[in-house]
Scaffold this motif. Structure first.
Motif, PDB file in Angstrom:
ATOM      1  N   VAL A  90     -11.451  80.724 -24.563  1.00 52.24           N
ATOM      2  CA  VAL A  90     -10.471  81.753 -24.850  1.00 52.24           C
ATOM      3  C   VAL A  90     -11.150  83.089 -24.617  1.00 52.24           C
ATOM      4  N   VAL A 308     -17.220  81.578 -31.885  1.00 52.79           N
ATOM      5  CA  VAL A 308     -16.899  80.380 -32.653  1.00 52.79           C
ATOM      6  C   VAL A 308     -16.773  79.167 -31.729  1.00 52.79           C
ATOM      7  N   ASP A 310     -15.300  75.545 -31.626  1.00 55.60           N
ATOM      8  CA  ASP A 310     -14.264  74.834 -32.364  1.00 55.60           C
ATOM      9  C   ASP A 310     -14.754  73.452 -32.801  1.00 55.60           C
ATOM     10  N   ARG A 315     -14.583  73.851 -27.923  1.00 58.63           N
ATOM     11  CA  ARG A 315     -14.410  74.949 -26.994  1.00 58.63           C
ATOM     12  C   ARG A 315     -14.935  76.235 -27.605  1.00 58.63           C
ATOM     13  N   ASN A 317     -14.766  79.993 -28.476  1.00 57.64           N
ATOM     14  CA  ASN A 317     -13.828  81.084 -28.744  1.00 57.64           C
ATOM     15  C   ASN A 317     -14.595  82.383 -28.970  1.00 57.64           C
TER      16      ASN A 317
HETATM   17  C1  NAG Z   1      -9.966  78.686 -30.762  1.00 54.65           C
HETATM   18  O1  NAG Z   1      -8.863  79.230 -30.083  1.00 54.65           O
HETATM   19  C2  NAG Z   1      -7.730  78.401 -30.036  1.00 54.65           C
HETATM   20  C3  NAG Z   1      -6.658  79.073 -29.205  1.00 54.65           C
HETATM   21  O2  NAG Z   1      -6.455  80.386 -29.588  1.00 54.65           O
HETATM   22  C4  NAG Z   1      -7.239  78.080 -31.433  1.00 54.65           C
HETATM   23  O3  NAG Z   1      -6.150  77.199 -31.397  1.00 54.65           O
HETATM   24  C5  NAG Z   1      -8.371  77.469 -32.222  1.00 54.65           C
HETATM   25  O4  NAG Z   1      -7.978  77.245 -33.555  1.00 54.65           O
HETATM   26  C6  NAG Z   1      -9.584  78.368 -32.183  1.00 54.65           C
HETATM   27  N1  NAG Z   1     -10.651  77.722 -32.878  1.00 54.65           N
HETATM   28  C7  NAG Z   1     -11.329  78.320 -33.832  1.00 54.65           C
HETATM   29  C8  NAG Z   1     -12.363  77.500 -34.517  1.00 54.65           C
HETATM   30  O5  NAG Z   1     -11.128  79.457 -34.166  1.00 54.65           O
END
Ligand code: NAG
Ligand code: NAG
Length: 638
Positions: A90, A308, A310, A315, A317
């Motif tokens: 992202v 971050v 995930d 992935r 972020n």
């Molecule tokens: C990372 O970004 C995605 C899409 O915006 C989101 O759905 C997801 O919760 C995010 N993960 C974290 C750990 O913030």
């Protein structure tokens, strides 16, 4: 009918068992083949230790296999290690500028996401592939669940991602061409771990080795804080012995984060210590900007922007800049983002930002300054709040803290913590040490919002003799200085007697409540059973605001006939809107602008949400409009 289907099920089980067995055999032979392949291309670190795949139910190796002999039918996507270009990402929004990188969208190939899983009869020869696939999907889900329980993240996905994956560029374009001063100090990266998963631990190590320039990286110190899991024993020692510049130290007793990092620090020889959690991934160029800031001022303690990772998809972020670390009156740390700041000043994009506190994920500090300022508080156990203690101490005793935006490190945020505190009160005990050592009379504000800590404190005296001696000998400033100079944005509650505490409704026997998950943007207030923990504490101050929550940034407000919370700062320009008057005699809480009274309505029957809550009504003397502020604790010295 029943009996027949039972027989069929048994048959099916038998089939699956056989197939499973065959697959284990194949996979093992595959593994051994690969291992002997590997031996031919040495030197190279060994694969992960064999004990992980020794027992048949642990079938990870099958799902990881690339052997064409395991082709199970055209519609089964072979599972491969995720390649770099499969990374999901992202992109961050750099203020109002658009970054030059293109948005990429990739799909992660995970089996079993939307497939039909009903099994009807015993498999015919032609259905075998499908049966195997379904079986594997089941196993896959099982493993993911088990891994999730064990680690708090999807370790099965992590296993499939390369230990050397390259991260998508997340830095601001202006960071890329940055020149650094000629001679940067050397760094020792100290990574403490306790029962970390293999893949995340080793990815952290490799990521440091792959990104930190050799001339600045003195060493990577892995400090094992008494892990129990088998893969972290000889397998890890063996693996590390093949890595250049990585040392492994094992503690023979559990030290906790602070103690473990302090131990690492005593063994480190680099000029700068970089403490890093054991589940991080570094962006290219992350180390140099940190070292440069410290080289310019040895009392600066710095952190990268923590992106971050995930816990589910792994992935990456990117976190929005500007961001800084802060804490609230319950002594909980969080990162606070201020996108408006950058809109005012585009220069900010690459300028370090002073920060009242830094998180524990990655912190860089001059080694001598770390020692002279008192390392980590050895009285703190396991983990929790040690980063807040370090932050207050560094600031109060002559140092400073900042976030450096051209340095970025990804940090895996777990869904939940993999282990519980053996003793629920440990976190409170750490916080009590902070309150007693550093907060002077402001500690009352903390205890009112964490009554468990208050009660522990009443029956125990923390031994902070050494820390107070340190504080004196360093000539540290008091907490008032910290609040007014370093963190003036923190609202200081007034907590006046009879005007603060739980807001208790006489008519319903309940308390005004705002469920924690609802966040800092505000929302509708409820009435709920009184918790007595301090979580429902509020404070009617001399401006007439009813301040809510451990940051005190939410104010009691109205929206139509409902009482809601909204950010206090957003209504500064509407006089009277956030003003309330408490009439002690009648117990009425009157909204000044509308002259209506706060009324508690308990939810009834099935239609819960629509009937319960806090409302504004014409003032009457009904008990539903009678309130008092219940002060839960009167700490020593109050
Ligand atoms: C990372 O970004 C995605 C899409 O915006 C989101 O759905 C997801 O919760 C995010 N993960 C974290 C750990 O913030
Ligand atoms: C407190 O700790 C110090 C050493 O850190 C020790 O000398 C002292 O005896 C302790 N005091 C109490 C009351 O346990």
């Amino acid at each position: 009918m029943r009996r027949r289907s039972a027989v069929r099920r048994k048959m099916l089980c038998l089939w699956l068992l056989l197939i499973g067995f065959a697959l284990v055999a194949l996979a093992l032979s595959d593994l051994f083949n690969r291992d002997s392949d590997r031996n031919r291309h040495k030197p190279g670190p060994p694969r992960q230790p064999l004990q992980r795949i020794a027992s048949p139910p642990d079938l990870e190796v099958i799902v990881d296999s690339h052997d064409p002999a395991l082709e199970l039918g055209a519609d089964l996507t072979p599972l491969k290690s995720l390649q770099e270009d499969q990374l999901l990402f992202v992109p961050s929004i750099h203020g109002t500028k658009s970054s030059p990188q293109k948005k990429r969208s990739y799909k992660m190939l995970l089996p079993g996401a939307s497939k039909d899983t009903t099994v009807r009869g015993p498999p015919t020869h032609g259905e075998m592939g499908k049966a195997v696939r379904l079986h594997l999907e089941g196993l896959e889900r099982d493993m993911e669940l088990r891994a999730l329980q064990q680690y708090g993240f999807n370790e099965v996905v992590s296993e499939r991602i390369s230990l050397h994956r390259r991260l998508p560029e997340a830095r601001h374009p202006e960071c890329l061409g940055e020149q650094h001063i000629e001679s940067l100090p050397s760094a020792s990266v100290v990574i403490c771990f306790n029962d970390e998963a293999w893949s995340t631990l080793l990815r952290t190590v490799h990521s440091v080795l792959d990104t930190a320039p050799k001339q600045y990286l003195q060493e990577v110190l892995l400090v094992d804080d008494l892990s129990q899991q088998g893969h972290l024993k000889t397998g890890l020692s063996e693996y590390v012995s093949h890595l250049d510049g990585v040392r492994l130290i094992r503690s023979t007793k559990r030290l906790g984060v602070g103690g473990c990092r302090t131990l690492g620090a005593t063994r480190a020889v680099g000029e700068v210590l970089v403490f890093m959690d054991s589940h991080c991934e570094c962006q290219k160029g992350w180390l140099e900007p940190l070292l440069e800031r410290i080289a310019q001022d040895r009392t600066r303690v710095v952190s990268p922007i923590m992106d971050v990772i995930d816990w589910q998809s792994f992935r990456y972020n990117a976190t929005q800049w500007p961001i800084r670390g802060v804490f609230d009156w319950r002594l909980d740390f969080f990162w606070e983002s201020n996108p408006e700041l950058q809109d005012k000043d585009p220069e900010m994009a690459v300028q370090p930002l002073q920060s009242p506190a830094l998180g524990g994920g990655v912190v860089a500090i001059d080694r001598h300054f770390f020692q002279s300022v008192g390392a980590y508080d050895p009285g703190m156990v396991l983990w929790g709040a040690e980063q807040i203690e370090l932050s207050i101490r560094v600031w109060s005793c002559g140092g400073s803290m900042e976030v450096v935006p051209c340095s970025r490190v990804g940090h895996l945020i777990r869904r939940h913590l993999p282990y519980r505190f053996p003793d629920q009160d440990l976190l409170q005990r750490n916080k009590i040490r902070i309150a007693e050592t550093w907060m002077d009379t402001y500690k009352k504000i903390y205890y009112r919002r964490d009554t468990l800590a208050h009660f522990i404190r009443q029956s125990e005296n923390p031994n902070i003799t050494e820390r107070l001696r340190l504080k004196r000998s360093l000539g540290c400033r008091n907490f008032h200085w910290f609040l007014t100079t370093v963190y003036p944005q923190l609202y200081i509650p007034q907590d006046k007697t009879a005007l603060s505490g739980e807001l208790y409704s006489v008519g319903t026997g309940r308390c005004a409540d705002y469920p924690q998950g609802r966040g800092l943007q505000g929302g509708a207030m409820d009435v709920a059973p009184c918790t007595g923990t301090g979580s429902q504490h509020c404070d009617l101050n001399s401006e007439g605001e009813v301040r809510w929550g451990p940051t005190g940034t939410l104010c009691l407000d109205t929206e139509g006939e409902r009482a809601v919370l909204s950010p206090c700062a957003s209504h500064r320009l509407t006089p009277g809107r956030l003003q309330w008057k408490f009439i002690k005699l009648s117990g009425q809480l009157v909204h000044q602008l509308s002259q209506l009274c706060l009324e508690a309505v308990k939810e009834e029957g099935d239609n819960k949400r629509s009937t319960g809550g806090l409302f504004l009504r014409q003032c009457t003397h009904h008990p539903r409009q009678q309130w008092h502020f219940e002060q839960l604790v009167a700490p020593k010295g109050a």
